[in-house]
Design an enzyme around this catalytic site. Structure first.
Site, PDB file in Angstrom:
ATOM      1  N   GLU A  94      29.644  26.895 -11.326  1.00  0.00           N
ATOM      2  CA  GLU A  94      31.057  26.631 -11.103  1.00  0.00           C
ATOM      3  C   GLU A  94      31.583  25.523 -12.012  1.00  0.00           C
ATOM      4  O   GLU A  94      30.858  24.599 -12.354  1.00  0.00           O
ATOM      5  CB  GLU A  94      31.283  26.257  -9.628  1.00  0.00           C
ATOM      6  CG  GLU A  94      31.050  27.466  -8.722  1.00  0.00           C
ATOM      7  CD  GLU A  94      31.231  27.174  -7.237  1.00  0.00           C
ATOM      8  OE1 GLU A  94      31.790  28.039  -6.556  1.00  0.00           O
ATOM      9  OE2 GLU A  94      30.811  26.113  -6.765  1.00  0.00           O
ATOM     10  N   CYS A 107      35.445  19.387 -14.576  1.00  0.00           N
ATOM     11  CA  CYS A 107      34.099  19.064 -14.083  1.00  0.00           C
ATOM     12  C   CYS A 107      33.212  20.269 -14.404  1.00  0.00           C
ATOM     13  O   CYS A 107      33.503  21.385 -13.974  1.00  0.00           O
ATOM     14  CB  CYS A 107      34.208  18.824 -12.579  1.00  0.00           C
ATOM     15  SG  CYS A 107      32.627  18.597 -11.781  1.00  0.00           S
ATOM     16  N   CYS A 114      19.711  23.106  -9.038  1.00  0.00           N
ATOM     17  CA  CYS A 114      19.203  21.782  -9.405  1.00  0.00           C
ATOM     18  C   CYS A 114      17.893  21.553  -8.680  1.00  0.00           C
ATOM     19  O   CYS A 114      17.773  21.856  -7.497  1.00  0.00           O
ATOM     20  CB  CYS A 114      20.213  20.697  -9.029  1.00  0.00           C
ATOM     21  SG  CYS A 114      19.671  19.056  -9.533  1.00  0.00           S
ATOM     22  N   CYS A 118      18.719  16.614  -3.777  1.00  0.00           N
ATOM     23  CA  CYS A 118      19.239  15.520  -2.954  1.00  0.00           C
ATOM     24  C   CYS A 118      19.651  16.083  -1.594  1.00  0.00           C
ATOM     25  O   CYS A 118      20.159  17.198  -1.503  1.00  0.00           O
ATOM     26  CB  CYS A 118      20.436  14.858  -3.634  1.00  0.00           C
ATOM     27  SG  CYS A 118      20.013  14.164  -5.229  1.00  0.00           S
ATOM     28  N   CYS A 121      23.406  17.366  -0.972  1.00  0.00           N
ATOM     29  CA  CYS A 121      24.080  18.138  -2.028  1.00  0.00           C
ATOM     30  C   CYS A 121      23.815  19.631  -1.864  1.00  0.00           C
ATOM     31  O   CYS A 121      22.667  20.063  -1.782  1.00  0.00           O
ATOM     32  CB  CYS A 121      23.575  17.647  -3.382  1.00  0.00           C
ATOM     33  SG  CYS A 121      24.180  18.643  -4.754  1.00  0.00           S
TER      34      CYS A 121
HETATM   35  N1  SAH Z   1      23.267  15.772 -10.840  1.00  0.00           N
HETATM   36  C1  SAH Z   1      24.216  14.787 -11.190  1.00  0.00           C
HETATM   37  C2  SAH Z   1      25.612  15.326 -11.385  1.00  0.00           C
HETATM   38  C3  SAH Z   1      26.098  16.359 -10.429  1.00  0.00           C
HETATM   39  S1  SAH Z   1      26.433  15.811  -8.791  1.00  0.00           S
HETATM   40  C4  SAH Z   1      24.193  13.646 -10.208  1.00  0.00           C
HETATM   41  O1  SAH Z   1      23.582  13.779  -9.164  1.00  0.00           O
HETATM   42  O2  SAH Z   1      24.770  12.620 -10.518  1.00  0.00           O
HETATM   43  C5  SAH Z   1      27.945  14.890  -8.992  1.00  0.00           C
HETATM   44  C6  SAH Z   1      28.173  13.821  -7.926  1.00  0.00           C
HETATM   45  O3  SAH Z   1      28.450  14.410  -6.660  1.00  0.00           O
HETATM   46  C7  SAH Z   1      26.966  12.920  -7.723  1.00  0.00           C
HETATM   47  O4  SAH Z   1      27.321  11.572  -7.603  1.00  0.00           O
HETATM   48  C8  SAH Z   1      26.441  13.421  -6.419  1.00  0.00           C
HETATM   49  O5  SAH Z   1      25.635  12.503  -5.802  1.00  0.00           O
HETATM   50  C9  SAH Z   1      27.701  13.735  -5.667  1.00  0.00           C
HETATM   51  N2  SAH Z   1      27.496  14.621  -4.524  1.00  0.00           N
HETATM   52  C10 SAH Z   1      26.569  15.572  -4.384  1.00  0.00           C
HETATM   53  N3  SAH Z   1      26.702  16.189  -3.183  1.00  0.00           N
HETATM   54  C11 SAH Z   1      27.742  15.592  -2.573  1.00  0.00           C
HETATM   55  C12 SAH Z   1      28.401  15.822  -1.327  1.00  0.00           C
HETATM   56  N4  SAH Z   1      27.996  16.782  -0.485  1.00  0.00           N
HETATM   57  N5  SAH Z   1      29.447  15.038  -1.027  1.00  0.00           N
HETATM   58  C13 SAH Z   1      29.884  14.096  -1.893  1.00  0.00           C
HETATM   59  N6  SAH Z   1      29.320  13.852  -3.084  1.00  0.00           N
HETATM   60  C14 SAH Z   1      28.255  14.599  -3.426  1.00  0.00           C
HETATM   61 FE1  SF4 Z   2      21.085  17.737  -8.310  1.00  0.00          FE
HETATM   62 FE2  SF4 Z   2      21.146  15.660  -6.652  1.00  0.00          FE
HETATM   63 FE3  SF4 Z   2      23.031  15.914  -8.546  1.00  0.00          FE
HETATM   64 FE4  SF4 Z   2      22.962  17.621  -6.461  1.00  0.00          FE
HETATM   65  S1  SF4 Z   2      23.364  15.405  -6.387  1.00  0.00           S
HETATM   66  S2  SF4 Z   2      23.268  18.166  -8.578  1.00  0.00           S
HETATM   67  S3  SF4 Z   2      20.727  17.814  -6.105  1.00  0.00           S
HETATM   68  S4  SF4 Z   2      20.828  15.581  -8.837  1.00  0.00           S
END
Ligand code: SAH
Ligand code: SF4
Length: 410
Positions: A94, A107, A114, A118, A121
């Site tokens: 997306e 974005c 991934c 996390c 996420c």
């Molecule tokens: N992988 C990278 C970039 C993609 S995620 C990273 O983790 O930084 C982009 C941002 O969205 C990151 O700061 C991530 O922690 C945050 N994020 C992921 N899941 C989320 C959620 N459910 N609610 C709010 N922020 C979230």
């Molecule tokens: Fe991957 Fe974590 Fe970023 Fe989600 S927040 S895209 S799981 S690194």
């Protein structure tokens, strides 16, 4: 048998020059091609009218400009737009366009799924399928920029609120953030090739300040990025100590906070501004207490940074809740009182699930993350009703404190 055509979106400026030289054409032809493709958004080689006919004929034979097919195009009430793009073999990623008064931000995704997984996420919950190619990454910008240039709503916004310095470019997208699906620094080479095109004046000409890579903390690659392409860096922190971060961002077990913060300090002299951004997703009862805010102040007090508090964007499988607005304000207040710079991120595109961490695309998981998570959390997950409409104010049926649940997941 004819060999497959090359996708010209895969080439940065140097690669395009080498390709054109390989066809025995003069170097300025490479520049012309870059301009046709990236500045004018032309994909049909027949339409590149100032290229010699013989050159066009040879290109038609060997090359093409191919961006990702669009599966779904959604418009949110606040003007946010989300595209679901087909990357083949059952995978989709997306991209999201977020219009604001003084900028238009895209974005974009760097991977299908991934592997970092996390806990909060939805991309991580899907598991990992594959890295996107540089053409698939830059293709998201190519597609969105040229589509939006024909969208009356986007044009009206640019005319009404031109981005300073962008008045005459006619471009709609002024900022790019690598905050879509995937961990950009785990797809390093392809991401850097795409970043170079974003910055290249022959392509998109974005300034380094307007391109942000967000990472969960791949320490060695932060150092490489400083040397290769030092754009703005956002680091996803989410916890003020290793014990909690180990659970929320499993990569912390490999690169703990001290190592991560040292890498951030090494990056700072190369950063386009004199600060870095730390992202902190606000999870109710997990990382949002006053004590944790004070711990965060102690952790970051010696590094020039801005802390971006992101209200958690819920998705049913997470079993986590968003911190209340009151709690987020109290947490931010502690940071501000301690002299830190902190902001609370506005959630955009709520009605089309386009906010951070809600991007899920469609991923054929090759890491079995999902299967393992479900297996490990069997008892807890059975208490969650996946089809129940999600209400952010209700606990999802988990009878225990989320942190206890997270511990069990490990
Ligand atoms: N992988 C990278 C970039 C993609 S995620 C990273 O983790 O930084 C982009 C941002 O969205 C990151 O700061 C991530 O922690 C945050 N994020 C992921 N899941 C989320 C959620 N459910 N609610 C709010 N922020 C979230
Ligand atoms: Fe991957 Fe974590 Fe970023 Fe989600 S927040 S895209 S799981 S690194």
């Amino acid at each position: 048998m004819t060999s497959p055509r090359v996708n010209l979106l895969d080439f940065d400026a140097d690669q395009m020059a080498a390709y054109v030289a390989g066809l025995n054409e003069k170097p300025f032809r490479a520049k012309q091609l870059m301009q046709w493709i990236h500045q004018r958004g032309v994909s049909d080689i027949n339409d590149m009218s100032d290229l010699a006919k013989s050159f066009r004929a040879s290109l038609l034979d060997k090359a093409e400009v191919l961006s990702l097919p669009v599966i779904k195009d959604e418009h949110a009430l606040d003007g946010t737009r989300k595209w679901l793009l087909d990357v083949g073999a059952g995978n989709a990623v997306e991209s999201v366009f977020i219009p604001e008064d003084d900028r238009g931000t895209l974005c974009i995704s760097s991977q299908a799924g991934c592997a970092v997984n996390c806990r909060f996420c939805s991309t991580g919950h899907q598991g990992f399928s594959r890295n996107l190619t540089s053409g698939e990454i830059i293709g998201q910008l190519w597609f969105a920029e040229h589509l939006l240039r024909n969208d009356p709503e986007a044009i009206r916004r640019v005319e009404k609120f031109p981005t300073p310095g962008w008045e005459h470019t006619g471009r709609v997208i002024s900022n790019v953030v690598m905050m879509g699906m995937g961990e950009p620094l785990l797809n390093y080479d392809n991401v850097v090739a795409a970043l170079r095109l974003m910055l290249d004046d022959r392509a998109y000409g974005l300034s380094r300040r307007r391109v942000t890579v967000s990472t969960s903390g791949v320490v060695p690659m932060i150092d490489r990025l400083a040397q290769d392409c030092p754009v703005a860096l956002a680091v996803s922190l989410h916890a003020p100590n290793d014990a909690l971060r180990d659970q929320l961002v499993p990569l912390n077990q490999k690169y703990p906070l001290r190592e991560l913060l040292d890498a951030c300090e090494r990056y700072l002299p190369f950063a386009p501004r004199d600060f870095l951004t730390f992202e902190y997703c606000m999870l109710d009862g997990v990382n949002d207490s006053d004590i944790q805010a004070k711990e965060l102040v102690r952790l970051l007090k010696n590094i020039k940074c801005k802390i971006n508090l992101i209200p958690f964007n819920p998705f049913p499988e997470s079993g986590l809740k968003r911190s209340s607005a009151q709690r987020i304000n109290a947490f931010a207040g502690i940071l501000l009182d301690a002299g830190m710079v902190a902001t609370v991120r506005k959630t955009r595109g709520d009605d089309i699930a386009a906010a951070c961490g809600q991007l899920a695309g469609d991923v054929v998981d090759r890491t079995r993350v999902r299967e393992r998570a479900v297996h490990n959390a069997e008892i807890e997950l059975t208490e969650v009703e996946p089809d129940e409409e999600f209400d952010e104010d209700t606990n999802l049926g988990l009878n225990e404190h989320p942190i206890e649940w997270l511990k069990k997941l490990k």
